[in-house]
Design a protein around this motif. Structure first.
Motif, short mmCIF file in Angstrom:
data_model
loop_
_atom_site.label_atom_id
_atom_site.label_comp_id
_atom_site.label_asym_id
_atom_site.label_seq_id
_atom_site.Cartn_x
_atom_site.Cartn_y
_atom_site.Cartn_z
N HIS A 49 0.83 -1.17 0.06
CA HIS A 49 -0.10 0.00 -0.02
C HIS A 49 1.04 1.35 0.03
CE1 HIS A 49 -3.06 -3.07 1.06
NE2 HIS A 49 -3.96 -2.10 0.42
N LEU A 50 2.03 1.13 0.72
CA LEU A 50 3.04 2.42 0.29
C LEU A 50 3.31 2.63 -0.93
CD1 LEU A 50 4.55 4.51 1.84
CD2 LEU A 50 6.65 2.84 2.09
N VAL A 51 3.35 1.61 -1.93
CA VAL A 51 3.74 1.80 -3.28
C VAL A 51 2.62 2.06 -4.23
CG1 VAL A 51 4.53 0.46 -5.20
CG2 VAL A 51 5.72 0.18 -3.08
N ALA A 52 1.50 1.18 -3.68
CA ALA A 52 0.14 1.57 -4.49
C ALA A 52 -0.45 2.92 -4.45
CB ALA A 52 -0.75 0.33 -4.63
N ILE A 53 -0.64 3.19 -3.21
CA ILE A 53 -1.17 4.29 -2.81
C ILE A 53 -0.01 5.72 -2.68
CG2 ILE A 53 -2.59 5.65 -1.21
CD1 ILE A 53 -3.81 2.85 -0.34
N GLY A 54 0.76 5.49 -1.97
CA GLY A 54 1.65 6.55 -1.68
C GLY A 54 2.41 6.90 -2.87
N TRP A 55 2.91 6.02 -3.49
CA TRP A 55 3.82 6.37 -4.82
C TRP A 55 3.05 6.50 -6.04
CZ3 TRP A 55 7.02 8.12 -7.90
CH2 TRP A 55 7.19 7.67 -9.02
N LEU A 56 2.24 5.30 -6.44
CA LEU A 56 1.67 5.23 -8.03
C LEU A 56 0.44 6.19 -7.80
CD1 LEU A 56 2.26 1.58 -8.77
CD2 LEU A 56 3.36 3.55 -9.75
N SER A 57 -0.42 6.11 -6.79
CA SER A 57 -1.74 6.69 -6.95
C SER A 57 -1.60 8.31 -6.60
CB SER A 57 -2.73 6.18 -5.90
OG SER A 57 -3.14 5.07 -6.12
N LEU A 58 -0.73 8.66 -5.72
CA LEU A 58 -0.44 10.13 -5.50
C LEU A 58 0.42 10.81 -6.67
CD1 LEU A 58 0.77 10.37 -1.88
CD2 LEU A 58 -1.28 11.10 -2.65
N LEU A 59 1.08 10.01 -7.43
CA LEU A 59 1.83 10.18 -8.53
C LEU A 59 0.67 10.69 -9.75
CD1 LEU A 59 4.41 10.69 -10.65
CD2 LEU A 59 4.31 8.31 -11.00
N LEU A 60 -0.18 9.47 -10.02
CA LEU A 60 -1.08 9.72 -10.96
C LEU A 60 -1.97 10.69 -10.63
CD1 LEU A 60 -1.96 8.59 -13.87
CD2 LEU A 60 -3.16 6.67 -12.63
N SER A 61 -2.55 10.98 -9.49
CA SER A 61 -3.46 12.10 -9.08
C SER A 61 -2.77 13.20 -9.51
CB SER A 61 -3.98 11.95 -7.58
OG SER A 61 -4.48 10.54 -7.43
N GLY A 62 -1.67 13.63 -8.93
CA GLY A 62 -1.04 14.93 -9.21
C GLY A 62 -0.92 15.18 -10.84
N ALA A 63 -0.57 13.92 -11.49
CA ALA A 63 -0.38 14.44 -12.87
C ALA A 63 -1.96 14.51 -13.77
CB ALA A 63 -0.04 12.94 -13.66
N LEU A 64 -2.98 13.77 -13.34
CA LEU A 64 -4.29 14.13 -13.69
C LEU A 64 -4.71 15.53 -13.42
CD1 LEU A 64 -6.04 10.67 -12.91
CD2 LEU A 64 -5.37 11.69 -15.17
N ILE A 65 -4.33 16.18 -12.20
CA ILE A 65 -4.83 17.54 -11.65
C ILE A 65 -4.13 18.51 -12.68
CG2 ILE A 65 -4.51 19.26 -10.08
CD1 ILE A 65 -4.49 16.70 -7.95
N GLN A 66 -3.07 18.07 -13.37
CA GLN A 66 -2.38 19.09 -14.31
C GLN A 66 -2.93 18.72 -15.49
OE1 GLN A 66 0.01 21.91 -13.74
NE2 GLN A 66 -1.13 21.78 -15.88
N PHE A 67 -2.95 17.55 -15.98
CA PHE A 67 -3.16 17.11 -17.57
C PHE A 67 -4.48 16.99 -17.84
CE2 PHE A 67 1.41 16.52 -16.85
CZ PHE A 67 1.83 17.28 -17.92
#
Length: 449
Positions: A49-67
């Motif tokens: 969950h550190l990888v799936a939520i903390g890394w990947l989901s936060l990364l993708l969420s931040g990218a979606l907010i911009q793109f």
């Protein structure tokens, strides 16, 4: 993209995500979680969950907010919500990890960590879903890339719903028979919707646009792209609807919906790969930049992971085989893709912050002038070498070799993060071309100016 508004909080999502990735790699190098411990162990759940939520989901969420606003040519519906969502997601993730640590027998106090984690994560994801959903809805009809994202967001709803049910059940907050059965049988659905639907399908949609934009390739929709969208959408719906129906109504396992969804996913991924190859071949930018080269390596990891999963499924997969495939999928494909695109996106957004308003008024550097590819390339090589060795170590049951490879991944990731810091600080830009009002060592996670 030029003239588009910049999300104030995208860099904050990226910074938090990279911290989570580094933390996960520290844990792997220290022997915490699989393969040093069983696949279903609580400490493995911490790592997952550190990888799936903390890394990947936060990364993708931040990218979606911009793109997402770029994909649909509309401003973000609620630009003030991302920071609230980020705070809830971080608090929820922390509570969830404490809950898993408590399950492992560690002393974490008497707070109901798992339910609190579920509430925080559900609240944070709900705010982002509402924000992105309203933005997409306001731009109907939406293009191909945005449709991939919309389906990925639907998958996220399923992931969050199942995760909330699991948290409430494991903490003893509910003894509902249906929830207990979903918790017992539904973990593969949760994983498939998360890794395959939310993370991969959404990333596919964003990559269609980003690759075309960064390589100057034509963005025309093709029949293969539409079929890839359809096949992937049906695969997600089979898992999202068919899985729970099999468990709750027919009192069966989820093997049949998973196999059907996997077959459809193979079609979608094959056509997506064909489309990506077409983008590379039709690009107008003659030199392939580092981010595009590394993306090709990540795509190769995806193809290899799929082939290994097919082979393992034909023979009846063991925990070791499942773990090896998932590791290659997560760290070769998703993390490789994330690091590759971060290398370009951070430079691109930094350039827009510093020089977008100056374009046409004074000489400005190129986006590529903000990075040093020759200096960064060896660290990407080291990272992918570590991923390959670690994946092989999982298949062979060699946890000490895995830990050594994870340490190499940690060193490479830390150095790539340092490259991002250098980019944010414009260290490669000559002093004469620094923007007016520039200050040394600007805030890394917020806009520079």
């Amino acid at each position: 993209m030029f003239g588009a508004s910049l999300s104030r909080w995208t860099m904050s999502y990226f910074a938090a995500a990279l911290c989570a990735l580094l933390g996960a790699e520290v844990l792997m190098a220290a022997g915490v979680g699989f393969p040093s411990q069983p696949l279903a162990a609580p400490l493995t759940l911490v790592l997952v969950h550190l990888v799936a939520i903390g890394w990947l989901s936060l990364l993708l969420s931040g990218a979606l907010i911009q793109f997402v606003p770029v994909l649909v040519a509309k401003p973000l519906a609620h630009p003030e919500l991302p920071v609230v969502a980020l705070a809830l997601l971080l608090a929820g993730l922390g509570s969830l990890l404490f809950g898993f640590l408590g399950m492992a027998g560690l002393s974490v106090g008497s707070m109901p960590w798992l339910p609190l984690g579920a509430i925080g994560l559900a609240g944070g994801f709900a705010l982002n879903l509402w924000n992105l959903g309203r933005t997409l809805w306001s731009a109907r009809p939406i293009g191909l890339a945005a449709r991939f994202v919309a389906v990925g967001l639907v998958s996220l709803i399923g992931v969050v719903t199942l995760g909330t049910i699991f948290s409430l059940t494991l903490s003893g907050w509910t003894t509902n028979a249906a929830f207990l059965r979903l918790t017992s049988e539904g973990i593969p659905l949760h994983a498939a919707l998360g890794l395959g639907g939310w993370l991969t399908f959404t990333a596919m949609g964003v990559s269609y646009r980003l690759l075309a934009m960064f390589m100057l390739a034509p963005e025309a929709e093709h029949r293969s792209s539409r079929i890839a969208l359809l096949a992937g959408t049906v695969a997600i719906l089979v898992i999202l609807i068919g899985g729970p129906v099999c468990i709750l109504i027919f009192d069966q396992g989820v093997i049949h919906p998973l196999l059907a969804a996997f077959a459809l996913a193979l079609v979608s991924l094959a056509l997506y790969g064909q489309d990506i190859v077409r983008l590379y071949r039709t690009r107008k930018r003659p030199k392939i930049e580092l981010n595009a080269r590394v993306f090709a390596w990540a795509l190769g990891s995806l193809g290899l992971a799929v082939l290994l999963l097919v082979a393992a499924s034909a023979r009846g997969p063991t925990d070791r085989q499942i773990g090896g495939v998932v590791f290659l999928f997560v760290f070769g494909w998703l993390t490789g893709l994330g690091l590759a695109k971060l290398y370009k996106i951070v430079a691109f957004l930094t350039w827009l912050e510093c020089y977008g308003r100056l374009l046409g008024k004074r000489p400005t550097p190129r986006v590529q002038d903000l990075v040093d590819e020759s200096r960064a390339m060896p660290w990407f090589w080291l990272y992918f070498t570590g991923v390959g060795v670690a994946s092989l170590a999982v298949f062979l049951g060699a946890p000490m070799v895995f830990r050594g490879a994870a340490f190499a991944m940690l060193i490479a990731t830390a150095r790539i993060c340092f490259e991002l810091v250098l980019t944010r600080n414009l260290t490669a830009v000559p002093a004469a071309m620094l923007p007016d009002g520039y200050r040394a060592w600007p805030r890394l996670h917020l806009p520079i100016l």
